[in-house]
Design an enzyme around this catalytic site. Structure first.
Site, PDB file in Angstrom:
ATOM      1  N   GLY A   1      10.261   1.811  -0.281  1.00  0.00           N
ATOM      2  CA  GLY A   1       8.974   2.355  -0.318  1.00  0.00           C
ATOM      3  C   GLY A   1       8.248   2.547   1.037  1.00  0.00           C
TER       4      GLY A   1
ATOM      5  N   ARG B   1      12.942 -15.090  -1.646  1.00  0.00           N
ATOM      6  CA  ARG B   1      12.279 -14.281  -0.563  1.00  0.00           C
ATOM      7  C   ARG B   1      11.767 -15.346   0.193  1.00  0.00           C
ATOM      8  NH1 ARG B   1       8.953  -9.794  -3.475  1.00  0.00           N
ATOM      9  NH2 ARG B   1       7.240 -10.525  -2.240  1.00  0.00           N
TER      10      ARG B   1
ATOM     11  N   ASP C   1      17.266  -6.788  -1.417  1.00  0.00           N
ATOM     12  CA  ASP C   1      17.792  -6.245  -2.615  1.00  0.00           C
ATOM     13  C   ASP C   1      19.209  -5.434  -2.219  1.00  0.00           C
ATOM     14  OD1 ASP C   1      15.609  -6.962  -4.017  1.00  0.00           O
ATOM     15  OD2 ASP C   1      14.714  -4.975  -3.779  1.00  0.00           O
TER      16      ASP C   1
ATOM     17  N   TYR D   1      10.646 -15.548  -6.693  1.00  0.00           N
ATOM     18  CA  TYR D   1      10.272 -15.399  -5.065  1.00  0.00           C
ATOM     19  C   TYR D   1      10.992 -16.654  -4.423  1.00  0.00           C
ATOM     20  CZ  TYR D   1       7.051 -12.192  -7.144  1.00  0.00           C
ATOM     21  OH  TYR D   1       6.636 -11.014  -7.776  1.00  0.00           O
TER      22      TYR D   1
ATOM     23  N   GLU E   1       0.838  -1.332  -0.099  1.00  0.00           N
ATOM     24  CA  GLU E   1       0.072   0.065   0.079  1.00  0.00           C
ATOM     25  C   GLU E   1       0.960   1.322   0.121  1.00  0.00           C
ATOM     26  OE1 GLU E   1      -3.128   1.908  -0.437  1.00  0.00           O
ATOM     27  OE2 GLU E   1      -3.796   0.215   0.231  1.00  0.00           O
TER      28      GLU E   1
ATOM     29  N   THR F   1      15.083  -6.037   3.211  1.00  0.00           N
ATOM     30  CA  THR F   1      15.106  -6.238   1.840  1.00  0.00           C
ATOM     31  C   THR F   1      16.099  -6.968   1.359  1.00  0.00           C
ATOM     32  OG1 THR F   1      14.923  -5.340  -0.398  1.00  0.00           O
ATOM     33  CG2 THR F   1      16.313  -4.112   0.998  1.00  0.00           C
TER      34      THR F   1
ATOM     35  N   HIS G   1      15.584  -5.582  -7.573  1.00  0.00           N
ATOM     36  CA  HIS G   1      14.978  -4.511  -8.230  1.00  0.00           C
ATOM     37  C   HIS G   1      16.004  -3.941  -9.116  1.00  0.00           C
ATOM     38  CE1 HIS G   1      11.979  -1.092  -7.316  1.00  0.00           C
ATOM     39  NE2 HIS G   1      11.647  -1.915  -8.254  1.00  0.00           N
TER      40      HIS G   1
END
Ligand code: F6P
Length: 353
Positions: free
Chosen positions: A111, A280, A134, A277, A78, A132, A178
């Site tokens: 984000g 992750r 990343d 995925y 979100e 993350t 990313h």
């Protein structure tokens, strides 16, 4: 022990990653046992604040979760500030005040941390924890989740080697990350990739082809090509951002494109694996568990001291904190003088240049 913060809310934003539960446990255990704070768990990232999906967390909630993957709070992408003219930010602020929160602890990537910083500008007390796979958050040398993902990427490369040399093929493996190349660079070097392509170094397919042909002529008819999902060719790098985005949306992911280009340039057979995925998921590695726990405890200490508007961070070998405006709105790319780039080229790995 006296604590400035009496009650805080905690949420996990963005994608899940290994170590999130370890970090939740770290913050909540230290906050409740050392400082007797009350804790509210917010479901599915910032969405839970908009919907008022909030529950009291007690010791039983953060017990037995150190080693588990995912997040007990649920994740969500979100972005309340994208709701221009809408009332999501207002809803978040109302929820924060309705539950008498002294602070909001947000675990997330770029984000989530940027949204946290913007909410801080709106008058809320916010603390960030960088997570993350990343490793692309400015202000911290390391994010939890990264080392687990590097281990998974490395194991995948190791496994692909068997097929590569048995079939004399070029095996292209696309890793996440990313817009940054950290994951591909570390896993690529650890797995002995013959080519590593990163967003930070736009690749020349001729240079890649020359390297693969040279290896074949030297008796190694197989090769492993590690491609970061954000990698791009020199031609693409020269395009307007909009046009680049449009092209990306219309074509297969970069791993498949690189394999096709290699086949066209060299005549070799190339196969692609997109790890996705898998990187992750699952249990966090030991380093991520320790790191996430330490960052969580550091956040509890900041809560107790009322030092808001900060993100816990790894600086060198120490756990510190930086102001939220340090990471907000930025991406930490691999610097072109990073030692691993030179390491890779010194062991005859082509970086596409
Ligand atoms: O930020 C973590 C990450 O896994 C990136 O590596 C990847 O680009 C992105 O999330 C995928 O996002 P989503 O979960 O929304 O598909």
């Amino acid at each position: 022990m006296n604590s400035v913060t009496k009650t805080f809310g905690i949420l996990t934003g963005g994608g899940d990653c290994p170590g999130l539960n370890a970090a939740i446990r770290g913050v909540c255990r230290a906050a409740s046992t050392r400082y007797a704070m009350a804790i509210l768990g917010i479901a599915n990232g910032y969405r839970g604040l908009i919907d008022g999906d909030v529950r009291v967390l007690g010791p039983q909630d953060f017990s037995g979760i150190l080693t588990t993957g995912g997040t007990i709070l649920g994740a969500g992408r979100e972005k309340p500030f994208d709701d221009i003219g809408g009332d999501k930010v207002t809803a978040i602020k109302e929820c924060y005040h309705r539950y008498n929160l002294d602070c909001l602890v947000v675990l997330g990537g770029n984000g989530t941390i940027t949204t946290g910083w913007r909410l801080a500008q709106e008058g809320l007390n916010v603390l960030g924890l960088p997570k993350t796979i990343d490793n692309d958050i400015v202000g911290t040398d390391l994010t939890f989740g990264f080392q687990s993902a590097v281990a998974i990427g490395t194991e995948a490369i190791d496994r692909l080697h068997s097929t590569a040399h048995s079939h004399n093929r070029v095996m292209v493996v696309e890793l996440m990350g990313h817009k940054a190349g950290w994951l591909a660079l570390y896993a690529g070097v650890a797995g002995g990739g013959d080519v590593i392509l990163l967003p930070e170094i736009p690749y020349d397919i001729q240079a890649v082809a020359r390297h693969l042909v040279k290896r074949a002529q030297a008796g190694k008819a197989f090769s492993i090509v590690v491609v970061a999902e954000g990698a791009l060719s020199i031609e693409e790098a020269g395009l307007e951002k909009k046009e680049r985005k449009r092209r990306r949306e219309q074509t297969a992911s970069i791993g498949y494109r690189v394999a096709k280009e290699i086949e066209e340039e060299t005549g070799m057979t190339a196969r692609t694996t997109v790890l996705g995925y898998v990187q992750r998921g699952g249990v966090p590695c030991a380093e991520d568990r320790a790191l996430a726990t330490s960052l969580g405890v550091a956040a509890a200490d900041l809560l107790a001291q009322g030092k808001y508007g900060k993100m816990t961070a790894v600086v060198g070998r120490e756990i510190r904190s930086v102001d939220l405006n340090v990471p907000a709105g930025k991406v930490k790319s691999v610097p072109l003088n990073h030692y691993l780039l030179d390491t890779a080229e010194a062991v005859e790995t082509c970086l596409g240049r």
